[in-house]
Design an enzyme around this catalytic site. Structure first.
Site, short mmCIF file in Angstrom:
data_model
loop_
_atom_site.label_atom_id
_atom_site.label_comp_id
_atom_site.label_asym_id
_atom_site.label_seq_id
_atom_site.Cartn_x
_atom_site.Cartn_y
_atom_site.Cartn_z
N TYR A 6 -15.02 7.59 -12.56
CA TYR A 6 -14.87 6.32 -11.82
C TYR A 6 -15.51 5.17 -12.60
CZ TYR A 6 -15.32 3.09 -7.79
OH TYR A 6 -15.27 2.00 -6.94
N LYS A 60 -13.81 1.82 -14.06
CA LYS A 60 -14.21 0.49 -13.59
C LYS A 60 -14.76 -0.37 -14.74
CE LYS A 60 -12.97 0.78 -9.24
NZ LYS A 60 -11.76 0.08 -8.80
N ASP A 89 3.32 2.68 -4.71
CA ASP A 89 2.24 3.43 -5.36
C ASP A 89 1.99 2.68 -6.67
OD1 ASP A 89 0.70 5.05 -6.96
OD2 ASP A 89 2.03 6.79 -6.85
N ASP A 101 0.87 -1.18 0.00
CA ASP A 101 0.00 0.00 0.00
C ASP A 101 0.90 1.23 0.00
OD1 ASP A 101 -2.28 1.85 0.57
OD2 ASP A 101 -3.33 0.00 1.09
N1 LIG Z 1 -16.35 0.34 -0.79
C1 LIG Z 1 -17.20 0.08 -1.78
O1 LIG Z 1 -18.44 0.19 -1.61
C2 LIG Z 1 -16.70 -0.37 -3.13
C3 LIG Z 1 -17.66 -0.71 -4.09
C4 LIG Z 1 -17.23 -1.13 -5.34
C5 LIG Z 1 -15.88 -1.23 -5.62
N2 LIG Z 1 -14.98 -0.90 -4.68
C6 LIG Z 1 -13.57 -1.05 -5.05
O2 LIG Z 1 -12.95 -1.92 -4.13
C7 LIG Z 1 -11.56 -1.58 -3.99
C8 LIG Z 1 -11.23 -1.37 -2.52
O3 LIG Z 1 -11.98 -0.23 -2.05
P1 LIG Z 1 -12.18 0.10 -0.50
O4 LIG Z 1 -13.61 0.44 -0.33
O5 LIG Z 1 -11.56 -0.96 0.33
O6 LIG Z 1 -11.37 1.47 -0.39
P2 LIG Z 1 -10.38 2.01 0.76
O7 LIG Z 1 -10.16 3.44 0.46
O8 LIG Z 1 -10.90 1.62 2.11
O9 LIG Z 1 -9.03 1.19 0.50
C9 LIG Z 1 -8.30 1.40 -0.67
C10 LIG Z 1 -6.83 1.16 -0.35
O10 LIG Z 1 -6.11 1.31 -1.58
C11 LIG Z 1 -4.95 2.07 -1.32
N3 LIG Z 1 -4.55 2.73 -2.58
C12 LIG Z 1 -5.24 3.63 -3.30
N4 LIG Z 1 -4.52 4.02 -4.37
C13 LIG Z 1 -3.35 3.34 -4.31
C14 LIG Z 1 -2.18 3.30 -5.12
N5 LIG Z 1 -2.05 4.10 -6.21
N6 LIG Z 1 -1.18 2.47 -4.77
C15 LIG Z 1 -1.28 1.69 -3.67
N7 LIG Z 1 -2.35 1.68 -2.86
C16 LIG Z 1 -3.37 2.49 -3.18
C17 LIG Z 1 -5.36 3.05 -0.23
O11 LIG Z 1 -4.23 3.57 0.46
C18 LIG Z 1 -6.25 2.18 0.65
O12 LIG Z 1 -5.51 1.50 1.64
C19 LIG Z 1 -11.35 -0.35 -4.88
O13 LIG Z 1 -10.93 -0.75 -6.16
C20 LIG Z 1 -12.75 0.22 -4.98
O14 LIG Z 1 -12.90 1.02 -6.14
C21 LIG Z 1 -15.35 -0.47 -3.43
#
Ligand SMILES: NC(=O)c1ccc[n+]([C@@H]2O[C@H](COP(=O)([O-])OP(=O)(O)OC[C@H]3O[C@@H](n4cnc5c(N)ncnc54)[C@H](O)[C@@H]3O)[C@@H](O)[C@H]2O)c1
Length: 262
Positions: A162, A166, A70, A28
């Site tokens: 977004y 996606k 990153d 991360d």
């Molecule tokens: N939460 C939801 O309802 C939801 C719904 C559909 C899809 N998603 C997808 O699920 C995945 C996880 O989302 P989440 O809800 O756990 O979000 P979150 O923000 O809780 O966690 C995302 C993590 O990704 C890390 N991150 C972001 N950009 C980064 C990069 N360039 N390099 C390394 N790390 C990076 C962040 O530091 C964080 O720890 C994402 O792809 C999100 O789009 C989430």
């Protein structure tokens, strides 16, 4: 390898895989390349959370180490996979669980915002896959699991960038699945519905109506789900474990959304 595994859905995937006896690298970042994201900042402390997660799970006897990356930075991604190349183990499973979102109507969206939200969701999927494939091939095959969304299946107002990204994750994943199928490498996308992680904390603050609390807004969102139950990070992690091992499943996008896109 779980990138974006410091918190949220990715962290649940790390724990679920480790409990299946996998050795997990949770990668991360503490600093995102742009502030056009749901943290509204470039400072995210994702690596700090990854270190805490690795320490907690290691204390419980699981094999988890933290790494900083990153996912949008090719040199950093190359170095991350390069650090595995000379090691004792082998790479079997890659989970690209990072992602960012931001809310703007298209008419008010700057080109930089559009580009940075698309890049924050798609560039890392490309870079991580590109640098993982040779290692997976050396392992005799493996599984790449990319994170799309319910927003990769259906449009939603004010998050066009977004959604564009996606939908792109699904197109990328099925194309790569065709390229590497005969190497025993499988590539699939997961489409979660609504999980109250940091991402939804931000979305609630953006979608809350006048006179409504964020909790009331979240309850209003429930009516979009046929099952009337929100998903949890653990619900999504179950599919990660399945896709890590399901030998004949490739090129698919699978939803865990309580029927939202049925
Ligand atoms: N939460 C939801 O309802 C939801 C719904 C559909 C899809 N998603 C997808 O699920 C995945 C996880 O989302 P989440 O809800 O756990 O979000 P979150 O923000 O809780 O966690 C995302 C993590 O990704 C890390 N991150 C972001 N950009 C980064 C990069 N360039 N390099 C390394 N790390 C990076 C962040 O530091 C964080 O720890 C994402 O792809 C999100 O789009 C989430």
């Amino acid at each position: 390898m779980v990138i974006g595994g410091g918190r949220g859905i990715g962290a649940a995937a790390v724990e679920a895989l480790a409990r299946q006896d996998a050795t997990v690298v949770v990668a991360d970042t503490d600093r995102l390349p742009s502030a056009f994201n749901h943290y509204r900042s470039t400072r995210v402390s994702g690596f700090a959370d990854a270190q805490k997660l690795a320490a907690r799970l290691s204390e419980a006897g699981l094999r988890v180490t933290a790494a900083e990356v990153d996912a949008t930075d090719e040199a950093a991604v190359r170095e991350l996979y390069g650090s595995l190349a000379g090691g004792p183990g082998r790479l079997d499973v890659v989970v690209n669980a990072f992602g960012v979102t931001h809310v703007s109507p298209v008419e008010q969206m700057e080109l930089t915002e559009f580009q940075q939200v698309v890049s924050g969701n798609l560039d890392g999927v490309f870079l991580s896959s590109k640098h993982a494939v040779p290692l997976l091939r050396d392992s005799g095959g493996g599984s790449i699991i990319n994170f799309s969304s319910v927003s990769g299946r259906s449009g939603f107002a004010k998050v066009a960038h977004y959604c564009a990204a996606k939908f792109g994750v699904i197109g990328f994943s099925s194309s790569l699945a065709l390229e590497v199928a005969r190497d025993g490498i499988r590539v699939n996308a997961i489409c979660p519905g609504m999980i109250r992680t940091n991402m939804w904390s931000y979305l609630l603050s953006a979608f809350v109506r006048p006179g409504e609390t964020e909790d009331e807004c979240w309850e209003r969102m429930r009516t979009m789900i046929p099952q009337r139950e929100f998903q949890t990070p653990e619900d999504i992690a179950e599919l990660v474990v399945f896709l890590a091992t399901a030998k004949k499943v490739t090129g698919q996008a699978i939803s865990v959304d309580g029927g939202m896109t049925a």
